[in-house]
Design a protein around this motif. Sequence first.
Motif, PDB file in Angstrom:
ATOM      1  N   ALA A   1       0.826  -1.206   0.000  1.00  0.00           N
ATOM      2  CA  ALA A   1       0.000   0.000   0.000  1.00  0.00           C
ATOM      3  C   ALA A   1       0.868   1.267   0.000  1.00  0.00           C
ATOM      4  N   PHE A   2       1.961   1.224   0.757  1.00  0.00           N
ATOM      5  CA  PHE A   2       2.804   2.407   0.921  1.00  0.00           C
ATOM      6  C   PHE A   2       3.602   2.752  -0.330  1.00  0.00           C
ATOM      7  N   LEU A   3       4.201   1.772  -0.969  1.00  0.00           N
ATOM      8  CA  LEU A   3       5.087   2.054  -2.099  1.00  0.00           C
ATOM      9  C   LEU A   3       4.349   2.704  -3.274  1.00  0.00           C
ATOM     10  N   PRO A   4       3.177   2.201  -3.701  1.00  0.00           N
ATOM     11  CA  PRO A   4       2.443   2.917  -4.753  1.00  0.00           C
ATOM     12  C   PRO A   4       2.000   4.313  -4.304  1.00  0.00           C
ATOM     13  N   PHE A   5       1.653   4.439  -3.026  1.00  0.00           N
ATOM     14  CA  PHE A   5       1.244   5.734  -2.475  1.00  0.00           C
ATOM     15  C   PHE A   5       2.361   6.766  -2.627  1.00  0.00           C
ATOM     16  N   VAL A   6       3.598   6.369  -2.343  1.00  0.00           N
ATOM     17  CA  VAL A   6       4.733   7.288  -2.421  1.00  0.00           C
ATOM     18  C   VAL A   6       4.950   7.777  -3.855  1.00  0.00           C
ATOM     19  N   PHE A   7       4.705   6.909  -4.839  1.00  0.00           N
ATOM     20  CA  PHE A   7       4.891   7.301  -6.230  1.00  0.00           C
ATOM     21  C   PHE A   7       3.944   8.419  -6.654  1.00  0.00           C
ATOM     22  N   GLY A   8       2.875   8.621  -5.902  1.00  0.00           N
ATOM     23  CA  GLY A   8       1.936   9.683  -6.242  1.00  0.00           C
ATOM     24  C   GLY A   8       2.056  10.933  -5.390  1.00  0.00           C
ATOM     25  N   LEU A   9       3.046  10.978  -4.484  1.00  0.00           N
ATOM     26  CA  LEU A   9       3.167  12.116  -3.574  1.00  0.00           C
ATOM     27  C   LEU A   9       3.515  13.420  -4.286  1.00  0.00           C
ATOM     28  N   TYR A  10       4.487  13.366  -5.172  1.00  0.00           N
ATOM     29  CA  TYR A  10       5.045  14.593  -5.745  1.00  0.00           C
ATOM     30  C   TYR A  10       3.997  15.459  -6.451  1.00  0.00           C
ATOM     31  N   PRO A  11       3.162  14.899  -7.310  1.00  0.00           N
ATOM     32  CA  PRO A  11       2.197  15.758  -8.019  1.00  0.00           C
ATOM     33  C   PRO A  11       1.223  16.482  -7.087  1.00  0.00           C
ATOM     34  N   TYR A  12       0.967  15.904  -5.906  1.00  0.00           N
ATOM     35  CA  TYR A  12       0.048  16.536  -4.971  1.00  0.00           C
ATOM     36  C   TYR A  12       0.741  17.587  -4.107  1.00  0.00           C
ATOM     37  N   ALA A  13       2.032  17.391  -3.862  1.00  0.00           N
ATOM     38  CA  ALA A  13       2.762  18.285  -2.958  1.00  0.00           C
ATOM     39  C   ALA A  13       3.526  19.388  -3.685  1.00  0.00           C
ATOM     40  N   SER A  14       3.790  19.232  -4.977  1.00  0.00           N
ATOM     41  CA  SER A  14       4.555  20.216  -5.745  1.00  0.00           C
ATOM     42  C   SER A  14       3.705  20.691  -6.918  1.00  0.00           C
ATOM     43  N   VAL A  15       3.079  21.829  -6.740  1.00  0.00           N
ATOM     44  CA  VAL A  15       2.136  22.331  -7.728  1.00  0.00           C
ATOM     45  C   VAL A  15       2.669  23.631  -8.326  1.00  0.00           C
ATOM     46  N   THR A  16       2.627  23.760  -9.643  1.00  0.00           N
ATOM     47  CA  THR A  16       3.084  24.973 -10.312  1.00  0.00           C
ATOM     48  C   THR A  16       2.008  26.052 -10.226  1.00  0.00           C
ATOM     49  N   GLU A  17       2.408  27.293 -10.504  1.00  0.00           N
ATOM     50  CA  GLU A  17       1.445  28.387 -10.494  1.00  0.00           C
ATOM     51  C   GLU A  17       0.358  28.172 -11.550  1.00  0.00           C
ATOM     52  N   LYS A  18       0.757  27.636 -12.697  1.00  0.00           N
ATOM     53  CA  LYS A  18      -0.219  27.365 -13.755  1.00  0.00           C
ATOM     54  C   LYS A  18      -1.255  26.360 -13.282  1.00  0.00           C
ATOM     55  N   GLN A  19      -0.804  25.325 -12.559  1.00  0.00           N
ATOM     56  CA  GLN A  19      -1.733  24.325 -12.039  1.00  0.00           C
ATOM     57  C   GLN A  19      -2.662  24.934 -10.990  1.00  0.00           C
ATOM     58  N   ARG A  20      -2.122  25.818 -10.151  1.00  0.00           N
ATOM     59  CA  ARG A  20      -2.951  26.491  -9.149  1.00  0.00           C
ATOM     60  C   ARG A  20      -4.044  27.326  -9.820  1.00  0.00           C
ATOM     61  N   GLU A  21      -3.632  28.063 -10.840  1.00  0.00           N
ATOM     62  CA  GLU A  21      -4.592  28.902 -11.553  1.00  0.00           C
ATOM     63  C   GLU A  21      -5.684  28.049 -12.206  1.00  0.00           C
ATOM     64  N   ALA A  22      -5.295  26.916 -12.780  1.00  0.00           N
ATOM     65  CA  ALA A  22      -6.265  26.040 -13.428  1.00  0.00           C
ATOM     66  C   ALA A  22      -7.242  25.462 -12.409  1.00  0.00           C
ATOM     67  N   MET A  23      -6.730  25.084 -11.238  1.00  0.00           N
ATOM     68  CA  MET A  23      -7.607  24.553 -10.188  1.00  0.00           C
ATOM     69  C   MET A  23      -8.606  25.608  -9.736  1.00  0.00           C
ATOM     70  N   GLN A  24      -8.130  26.848  -9.586  1.00  0.00           N
ATOM     71  CA  GLN A  24      -9.022  27.921  -9.168  1.00  0.00           C
ATOM     72  C   GLN A  24     -10.080  28.194 -10.238  1.00  0.00           C
ATOM     73  N   ALA A  25      -9.646  28.226 -11.500  1.00  0.00           N
ATOM     74  CA  ALA A  25     -10.583  28.485 -12.592  1.00  0.00           C
ATOM     75  C   ALA A  25     -11.614  27.367 -12.720  1.00  0.00           C
ATOM     76  N   ALA A  26     -11.196  26.143 -12.399  1.00  0.00           N
ATOM     77  CA  ALA A  26     -12.100  25.001 -12.487  1.00  0.00           C
ATOM     78  C   ALA A  26     -12.998  24.884 -11.263  1.00  0.00           C
ATOM     79  N   GLY A  27     -12.697  25.700 -10.242  1.00  0.00           N
ATOM     80  CA  GLY A  27     -13.504  25.655  -9.030  1.00  0.00           C
ATOM     81  C   GLY A  27     -13.265  24.411  -8.196  1.00  0.00           C
ATOM     82  N   VAL A  28     -12.050  23.852  -8.280  1.00  0.00           N
ATOM     83  CA  VAL A  28     -11.711  22.648  -7.513  1.00  0.00           C
ATOM     84  C   VAL A  28     -10.988  23.058  -6.237  1.00  0.00           C
TER      85      VAL A  28
END
Length: 209
Positions: free
Chosen positions: A159-186
């Motif tokens: 359970a832990f090893l696959p979980f770790v492979f997905g950590l980075y995209p959730y913890a390291s977000v670019t400004e463009k990604q932040r803007e897209a999330m805000q625009a999408a209302g997420v």
Amino acid sequence: MPNSSAELSNARKKEIVAACRKLYKTMSYREITLGEIAEETSFTRPSIYNYFETKEEIFLALFQKEYEEHAADLDRICAENEALSLDGLAGALARALEKRQLLLKLQSMNLYDMEENVRMERLVEFKTAYGASRDALERCLCKFCPELDAGKRRRFLYAFLPFVFGLYPYASVTEKQREAMQAAGVPYSYPSAYELAYDGIKTLLNGLY
């Protein structure tokens, strides 16, 4: 200065991997070329082929080094602590991951594509380092969670090893990604790698008791 051909070869490999590490801090995997890596070293691009056949082999060597250092971090947790509570172990493992941001970034890449374009001996070296990191994690479980039998330790790892492979995209977000999330209302709170890892590890450990 290296005083043998083997030492010179190892020094050159380390220089190439260090150059790749430097570039990867500001560039994406796709943007980095062998030519750009060569420009960060003291020798020419053709010379790189004496040590690595493809860009993927260089990245895999960087990945391997990160796993080796992570395994050493985990072994230090065992060596420096006589006992840890579940909360203490979750915190220690999360901090070990937090300090290896490059490892988390590499894990978020398409490993299948990278592994497909390297020689078997390079892939075996990488898998050895990966296995050593996994073994070091299990040693932590054996020492600090002696109540967990082999089956429960295996469940944690699976359970832990696959979980770790997905950590980075959730913890390291670019400004463009932040803007897209805000625009999408997420709605998203942007937790740190430590916060995500700690909560995940604590949840997994508690579920095994």
